[in-house]
Write a protein that holds these residues in place. Sequence first.
Motif, PDB file in Angstrom:
ATOM      1  N   MET A   1      -9.080  10.138  30.570  1.00  0.00           N
ATOM      2  CA  MET A   1      -8.311   9.087  29.918  1.00  0.00           C
ATOM      3  C   MET A   1      -6.833   9.468  29.804  1.00  0.00           C
ATOM      4  SD  MET A   1      -8.899   5.994  28.799  1.00  0.00           S
ATOM      5  CE  MET A   1     -10.607   5.762  28.442  1.00  0.00           C
ATOM      6  N   GLU A   2      -6.539  10.766  29.803  1.00  0.00           N
ATOM      7  CA  GLU A   2      -5.145  11.211  29.674  1.00  0.00           C
ATOM      8  C   GLU A   2      -4.284  10.716  30.839  1.00  0.00           C
ATOM      9  OE1 GLU A   2      -7.760  13.283  29.409  1.00  0.00           O
ATOM     10  OE2 GLU A   2      -7.693  14.022  27.360  1.00  0.00           O
ATOM     11  N   ALA A   3      -4.802  10.784  32.062  1.00  0.00           N
ATOM     12  CA  ALA A   3      -4.043  10.324  33.231  1.00  0.00           C
ATOM     13  C   ALA A   3      -3.787   8.821  33.163  1.00  0.00           C
ATOM     14  CB  ALA A   3      -4.780  10.678  34.519  1.00  0.00           C
ATOM     15  N   LEU A   4      -4.758   8.078  32.651  1.00  0.00           N
ATOM     16  CA  LEU A   4      -4.579   6.626  32.508  1.00  0.00           C
ATOM     17  C   LEU A   4      -3.479   6.310  31.512  1.00  0.00           C
ATOM     18  CD1 LEU A   4      -8.192   5.158  32.458  1.00  0.00           C
ATOM     19  CD2 LEU A   4      -6.443   4.885  34.195  1.00  0.00           C
ATOM     20  N   VAL A   5      -3.481   7.016  30.395  1.00  0.00           N
ATOM     21  CA  VAL A   5      -2.467   6.789  29.366  1.00  0.00           C
ATOM     22  C   VAL A   5      -1.080   7.103  29.932  1.00  0.00           C
ATOM     23  CG1 VAL A   5      -1.596   7.566  27.121  1.00  0.00           C
ATOM     24  CG2 VAL A   5      -4.036   7.092  27.429  1.00  0.00           C
ATOM     25  N   ALA A   6      -0.961   8.199  30.639  1.00  0.00           N
ATOM     26  CA  ALA A   6       0.336   8.564  31.243  1.00  0.00           C
ATOM     27  C   ALA A   6       0.805   7.499  32.231  1.00  0.00           C
ATOM     28  CB  ALA A   6       0.220   9.924  31.928  1.00  0.00           C
ATOM     29  N   ALA A   7      -0.097   6.989  33.054  1.00  0.00           N
ATOM     30  CA  ALA A   7       0.262   5.943  34.018  1.00  0.00           C
ATOM     31  C   ALA A   7       0.647   4.650  33.304  1.00  0.00           C
ATOM     32  CB  ALA A   7      -0.897   5.690  34.974  1.00  0.00           C
ATOM     33  N   ALA A   8      -0.106   4.285  32.287  1.00  0.00           N
ATOM     34  CA  ALA A   8       0.153   3.044  31.556  1.00  0.00           C
ATOM     35  C   ALA A   8       1.498   3.082  30.843  1.00  0.00           C
ATOM     36  CB  ALA A   8      -0.973   2.771  30.559  1.00  0.00           C
TER      37      ALA A   8
ATOM     38  N   LYS B   1       4.192   4.226  31.937  1.00  0.00           N
ATOM     39  CA  LYS B   1       5.254   3.967  32.909  1.00  0.00           C
ATOM     40  C   LYS B   1       5.229   2.531  33.438  1.00  0.00           C
ATOM     41  CE  LYS B   1       4.984   8.738  34.430  1.00  0.00           C
ATOM     42  NZ  LYS B   1       4.519   9.621  35.488  1.00  0.00           N
ATOM     43  N   ALA B   2       4.191   1.775  33.087  1.00  0.00           N
ATOM     44  CA  ALA B   2       3.997   0.428  33.637  1.00  0.00           C
ATOM     45  C   ALA B   2       4.632  -0.640  32.749  1.00  0.00           C
ATOM     46  CB  ALA B   2       2.505   0.159  33.795  1.00  0.00           C
ATOM     47  N   PRO B   3       4.927  -1.810  33.319  1.00  0.00           N
ATOM     48  CA  PRO B   3       5.478  -2.908  32.515  1.00  0.00           C
ATOM     49  C   PRO B   3       4.515  -3.400  31.432  1.00  0.00           C
ATOM     50  CG  PRO B   3       5.632  -3.402  34.870  1.00  0.00           C
ATOM     51  CD  PRO B   3       4.841  -2.155  34.732  1.00  0.00           C
ATOM     52  N   TRP B   4       3.212  -3.360  31.717  1.00  0.00           N
ATOM     53  CA  TRP B   4       2.184  -3.719  30.745  1.00  0.00           C
ATOM     54  C   TRP B   4       1.361  -2.473  30.481  1.00  0.00           C
ATOM     55  CZ3 TRP B   4       3.307  -7.029  34.845  1.00  0.00           C
ATOM     56  CH2 TRP B   4       3.864  -8.248  34.472  1.00  0.00           C
ATOM     57  N   PRO B   5       1.031  -2.187  29.229  1.00  0.00           N
ATOM     58  CA  PRO B   5       0.387  -0.916  28.897  1.00  0.00           C
ATOM     59  C   PRO B   5      -1.117  -0.893  29.169  1.00  0.00           C
ATOM     60  CG  PRO B   5       0.702  -2.167  26.909  1.00  0.00           C
ATOM     61  CD  PRO B   5       1.314  -2.966  28.034  1.00  0.00           C
ATOM     62  N   CYS B   6      -1.492  -1.150  30.386  1.00  0.00           N
ATOM     63  CA  CYS B   6      -2.906  -1.103  30.725  1.00  0.00           C
ATOM     64  C   CYS B   6      -3.070  -0.477  32.104  1.00  0.00           C
ATOM     65  CB  CYS B   6      -3.520  -2.498  30.706  1.00  0.00           C
ATOM     66  SG  CYS B   6      -5.306  -2.461  30.902  1.00  0.00           S
ATOM     67  N   ALA B   7      -4.085   0.373  32.223  1.00  0.00           N
ATOM     68  CA  ALA B   7      -4.366   1.012  33.506  1.00  0.00           C
ATOM     69  C   ALA B   7      -5.873   1.124  33.669  1.00  0.00           C
ATOM     70  CB  ALA B   7      -3.723   2.392  33.569  1.00  0.00           C
ATOM     71  N   ALA B   8      -6.316   1.121  34.920  1.00  0.00           N
ATOM     72  CA  ALA B   8      -7.726   1.299  35.255  1.00  0.00           C
ATOM     73  C   ALA B   8      -7.834   2.422  36.277  1.00  0.00           C
ATOM     74  CB  ALA B   8      -8.315   0.016  35.826  1.00  0.00           C
TER      75      ALA B   8
ATOM     76  N   GLY C   1     -18.269  -0.690  48.237  1.00  0.00           N
ATOM     77  CA  GLY C   1     -19.578  -0.214  47.794  1.00  0.00           C
ATOM     78  C   GLY C   1     -19.887  -0.583  46.358  1.00  0.00           C
ATOM     79  N   VAL C   2     -20.949   0.026  45.834  1.00  0.00           N
ATOM     80  CA  VAL C   2     -21.446  -0.281  44.493  1.00  0.00           C
ATOM     81  C   VAL C   2     -21.670   1.014  43.711  1.00  0.00           C
ATOM     82  CG1 VAL C   2     -22.543  -2.435  45.230  1.00  0.00           C
ATOM     83  CG2 VAL C   2     -23.850  -0.317  45.269  1.00  0.00           C
ATOM     84  N   GLY C   3     -21.968   0.867  42.425  1.00  0.00           N
ATOM     85  CA  GLY C   3     -22.328   2.010  41.595  1.00  0.00           C
ATOM     86  C   GLY C   3     -21.161   2.750  40.978  1.00  0.00           C
ATOM     87  N   HIS C   4     -19.996   2.129  40.922  1.00  0.00           N
ATOM     88  CA  HIS C   4     -18.792   2.787  40.417  1.00  0.00           C
ATOM     89  C   HIS C   4     -18.743   2.819  38.888  1.00  0.00           C
ATOM     90  CE1 HIS C   4     -16.910   2.883  44.372  1.00  0.00           C
ATOM     91  NE2 HIS C   4     -17.371   1.649  44.548  1.00  0.00           N
ATOM     92  N   THR C   5     -17.971   3.775  38.372  1.00  0.00           N
ATOM     93  CA  THR C   5     -17.571   3.814  36.969  1.00  0.00           C
ATOM     94  C   THR C   5     -16.098   3.456  36.921  1.00  0.00           C
ATOM     95  OG1 THR C   5     -19.193   5.478  36.313  1.00  0.00           O
ATOM     96  CG2 THR C   5     -17.215   5.291  34.940  1.00  0.00           C
ATOM     97  N   MET C   6     -15.740   2.516  36.051  1.00  0.00           N
ATOM     98  CA  MET C   6     -14.350   2.113  35.864  1.00  0.00           C
ATOM     99  C   MET C   6     -13.916   2.550  34.468  1.00  0.00           C
ATOM    100  SD  MET C   6     -12.565  -1.686  35.933  1.00  0.00           S
ATOM    101  CE  MET C   6     -12.827  -1.938  37.693  1.00  0.00           C
ATOM    102  N   ARG C   7     -12.773   3.207  34.409  1.00  0.00           N
ATOM    103  CA  ARG C   7     -12.194   3.596  33.123  1.00  0.00           C
ATOM    104  C   ARG C   7     -10.940   2.752  32.908  1.00  0.00           C
ATOM    105  NH1 ARG C   7     -14.061   7.614  35.865  1.00  0.00           N
ATOM    106  NH2 ARG C   7     -15.688   8.907  34.943  1.00  0.00           N
ATOM    107  N   VAL C   8     -10.797   2.197  31.711  1.00  0.00           N
ATOM    108  CA  VAL C   8      -9.630   1.367  31.412  1.00  0.00           C
ATOM    109  C   VAL C   8      -9.083   1.728  30.043  1.00  0.00           C
ATOM    110  CG1 VAL C   8     -10.172  -0.596  32.907  1.00  0.00           C
ATOM    111  CG2 VAL C   8     -11.152  -0.501  30.652  1.00  0.00           C
ATOM    112  N   THR C   9      -7.783   1.531  29.871  1.00  0.00           N
ATOM    113  CA  THR C   9      -7.158   1.898  28.607  1.00  0.00           C
ATOM    114  C   THR C   9      -7.546   0.956  27.467  1.00  0.00           C
ATOM    115  OG1 THR C   9      -5.168   0.706  29.263  1.00  0.00           O
ATOM    116  CG2 THR C   9      -5.195   3.102  29.627  1.00  0.00           C
TER     117      THR C   9
END
Length: 121
Positions: free
Chosen positions: A1-8, A10-17, A43-51
């Motif tokens: 989750m730390e990498a997502l927060v860092a990316a978010a 820097k983004a115009p909207w504070p959300c990252a996946a 493909g299928v079977g993925h895990t998605m992490r979102v802020t």
Amino acid sequence: MEALVAAARKAPWPCAAEVDGAIYLNESPLRHAEMVALENLEGVGHTMRVTAEPCPMCMAAIVWSGKVERVEYGTSIPRLIELGHWQSSIRAADVINSFAPRRTIELVQVGPELTDALYRR
């Protein structure tokens, strides 16, 4: 989750996946990070992490895609609302449960102590 927060941050909207190590950002009010991620998945079977907990539009797209079996999110929809964000009050679990026949998608809150700061006004 730390990498997502860092990316978010820097983004115009504070959300990252994130899926399979690739990070996706909100590109517009209609192309949320989850939607951008889905467009790039094979493909299928993925895990998605979102802020943040997926909004109804994104959660429905996740279910319809059939590509994701687990969603881990940081800040919940009630917390987003509490922090002053204009947001639908429909929870991701309610969207999943509205589909027939039902699809099993695991929905887990992870790391709100890291993500809530993104959404404080």
